[in-house]
Design an enzyme around this catalytic site. Structure first.
Site, PDB file in Angstrom:
ATOM      1  N   HIS A 256      -2.971   1.967   8.279  1.00  0.00           N
ATOM      2  CA  HIS A 256      -1.638   2.179   7.712  1.00  0.00           C
ATOM      3  C   HIS A 256      -0.708   2.682   8.806  1.00  0.00           C
ATOM      4  O   HIS A 256      -1.145   3.308   9.779  1.00  0.00           O
ATOM      5  CB  HIS A 256      -1.664   3.223   6.579  1.00  0.00           C
ATOM      6  CG  HIS A 256      -2.364   2.776   5.351  1.00  0.00           C
ATOM      7  ND1 HIS A 256      -3.197   3.603   4.615  1.00  0.00           N
ATOM      8  CD2 HIS A 256      -2.374   1.594   4.710  1.00  0.00           C
ATOM      9  CE1 HIS A 256      -3.681   2.940   3.578  1.00  0.00           C
ATOM     10  NE2 HIS A 256      -3.189   1.722   3.616  1.00  0.00           N
TER      11      HIS A 256
ATOM     12  N   GLU B 288       0.814  -1.214   0.000  1.00  0.00           N
ATOM     13  CA  GLU B 288       0.000   0.000   0.000  1.00  0.00           C
ATOM     14  C   GLU B 288       0.853   1.271   0.000  1.00  0.00           C
ATOM     15  O   GLU B 288       0.409   2.337   0.379  1.00  0.00           O
ATOM     16  CB  GLU B 288      -1.001  -0.032   1.154  1.00  0.00           C
ATOM     17  CG  GLU B 288      -1.852  -1.297   1.102  1.00  0.00           C
ATOM     18  CD  GLU B 288      -3.332  -1.091   1.346  1.00  0.00           C
ATOM     19  OE1 GLU B 288      -3.716  -0.067   1.931  1.00  0.00           O
ATOM     20  OE2 GLU B 288      -4.115  -1.991   0.948  1.00  0.00           O
TER      21      GLU B 288
ATOM     22  N   CYS C  20      -2.148  11.622   4.011  1.00  0.00           N
ATOM     23  CA  CYS C  20      -2.705  10.682   3.033  1.00  0.00           C
ATOM     24  C   CYS C  20      -2.758  11.293   1.641  1.00  0.00           C
ATOM     25  O   CYS C  20      -2.654  10.592   0.636  1.00  0.00           O
ATOM     26  CB  CYS C  20      -4.120  10.260   3.442  1.00  0.00           C
ATOM     27  SG  CYS C  20      -4.185   9.050   4.783  1.00  0.00           S
TER      28      CYS C  20
END
Length: 418
Positions: A230, A162, A347
């Protein structure tokens, strides 16, 4: 060649909606079904980039992907009109806006061949994100076509990767050699661990990193179970500083010892759990801030408004700033629409250390270009999207026209033919 850090922000796409597609992302799932405001979301992102420019930071952009993704639906032997509702939502997702998941980046000073390496994330854990990689790869190969870069396709499935949201770099300066920290997950609770160690190791090999300057650390099982989907929800690094929650890592002592051995000049700023709980850290996105170095050498945290609104978080930050630590400034930005879908300031950006002269200028912005992009968004982005509308042909037509207008303004119309 002067190397600087450039933050490439994903422009929030005109299909931004709250379908709640990401288990483990508590904000996304708790706000599922709400009416989204794509225009407001995109303008919040533009305002954040504008604020960064005014701080003296270099800024780039990555445009939204083609949505709905008809090629992905065709591979499933359907199209948007005929697809099941859940497939419509997955094909329409604006999740590429979170550019921290676009790729993992290793600057040239860390790589054995002296190139800046980017490996596109495969995002295979979530269906709505698994089809992003091909367009991300096309954009990155265009933006970083110069010989100074090597852009790699994703690690193959099933090894989930990711991207930069699970990767940190410590260095004495952005242009100096550093150590790279890859954080992987092991599921121990109700939510999936999205980063596999196998994938991280494959990326490190592709980037020609020196094993002596590379660390693989396990994310805390407790943090994942609490909703830290995350690593960048519980830790962030910049130059000499690692800023982390006390419960971010499964073997904190081992990681800190490894950092002390490989980067003795590094400084760890740890937020104690008795002052800021995991729940408060995740709700406020304290660690999903951009930790940046300003032109005068001071470090600043660019935080979402939710951090200021959390009493425990803001109290601790105030004490930190009043002390003599390395983080000297707090900057608060409003990215509420992104936050409601589970993405804070960090992000929204992919960090790339490089010479700006080697980047395709169409992907770099100044105030004037941001003015033009804001005008396109004001004119074309939907004001609202209710979940019941996601199958509306008129909405889909408007979404497609909006993206086209933006690509025309950016002189990137060729991306329509990817």
């Amino acid at each position: 060649m002067a190397l600087v850090e450039i933050n490439f922000d994903g422009i929030v796409g005109p299909s931004h909606n709250y379908a709640g597609l990401s288990p483990g992302n508590l904000a996304a799932t708790s706000n599922a079904g709400l009416t989204s405001r794509p225009r407001e979301a995109a303008l919040e992102g533009i305002a954040k980039m504008r604020a960064n420019l005014r701080l003296g930071l270099a800024q780039g952009i990555l445009p939204p992907h083609d949505r709905p993704d008809e090629r992905w639906l065709a591979a499933l032997a359907t199209d948007y009109g005929a697809a099941a509702t859940y497939l419509k939502a997955q094909a329409l997702s604006a999740s590429p806006m979170w550019a921290a998941n676009a790729a993992t980046v290793s600057p040239a000073p860390d790589a054995g061949d002296g190139k800046c390496h980017l490996t596109v994330a495969n995002l295979v854990t979530m269906a709505h994100r698994s089809h992003e990689w091909s367009e991300t790869l096309a954009q990155l190969r265009l933006a970083f076509a110069d010989a100074a870069f090597a852009v790699h396709p994703p690690v193959p499935a099933p090894f989930g990767d990711e991207g930069a949201a699970n990767h940190m770099r410590l260095c004495e300066g952005h242009g100096a050699p550093g150590i790279e920290i890859f954080v992987y997950g092991e599921s121990g609770g109700p939510f999936p661990a999205r980063q596999r160690r196998d994938a991280s190791e494959a990326v490190a090999r592709a980037h020609r990193l020196d094993p002596a300057h590379t660390i693989f650390a396990q994310q805390s099982v407790e943090a994942i179970a609490a909703g830290a989907f995350h690593n960048d929800v519980v830790a962030v690094a910049n130059e000499r500083v690692l800023f982390a929650h006390e419960l971010a890592f499964e073997d904190k002592a081992g990681l800190y010892a490894d950092i002390a051995l490989k980067a003795p000049w590094a400084e760890i700023v740890e937020v104690p759990a008795h002052r800021v709980s995991l729940a408060d850290a995740i709700q406020s996105y304290l660690f999903n801030a951009q930790l940046v170095t300003l032109p005068d050498g001071a470090m600043a945290l660019i935080l979402p408004g939710e951090a200021r609104g959390n009493t425990a978080v803001w109290s601790w930050l105030g004490e930190m700033i009043a002390g003599n630590g390395p983080i000297r400034r707090l900057e608060v930005v409003d990215v509420r629409q992104s936050m409601r879908n589970g993405g804070g300031p960090a992000c929204l950006r992919l960090r790339v250390v490089c010479d700006p002269a080697t980047v395709d200028p169409r992907f770099l912005v100044d105030e004037a270009k941001l003015d033009r992009l804001a005008a396109v968004i004001e004119a074309h982005w939907p004001e609202e999207i209710a979940i019941a509308e996601i199958g509306d042909p008129a909405l889909i037509s408007r979404i497609c026209a909006a993206r086209r207008a933006l690509l025309v303004e950016l002189e990137l119309i060729g991306l329509l033919d990817r």
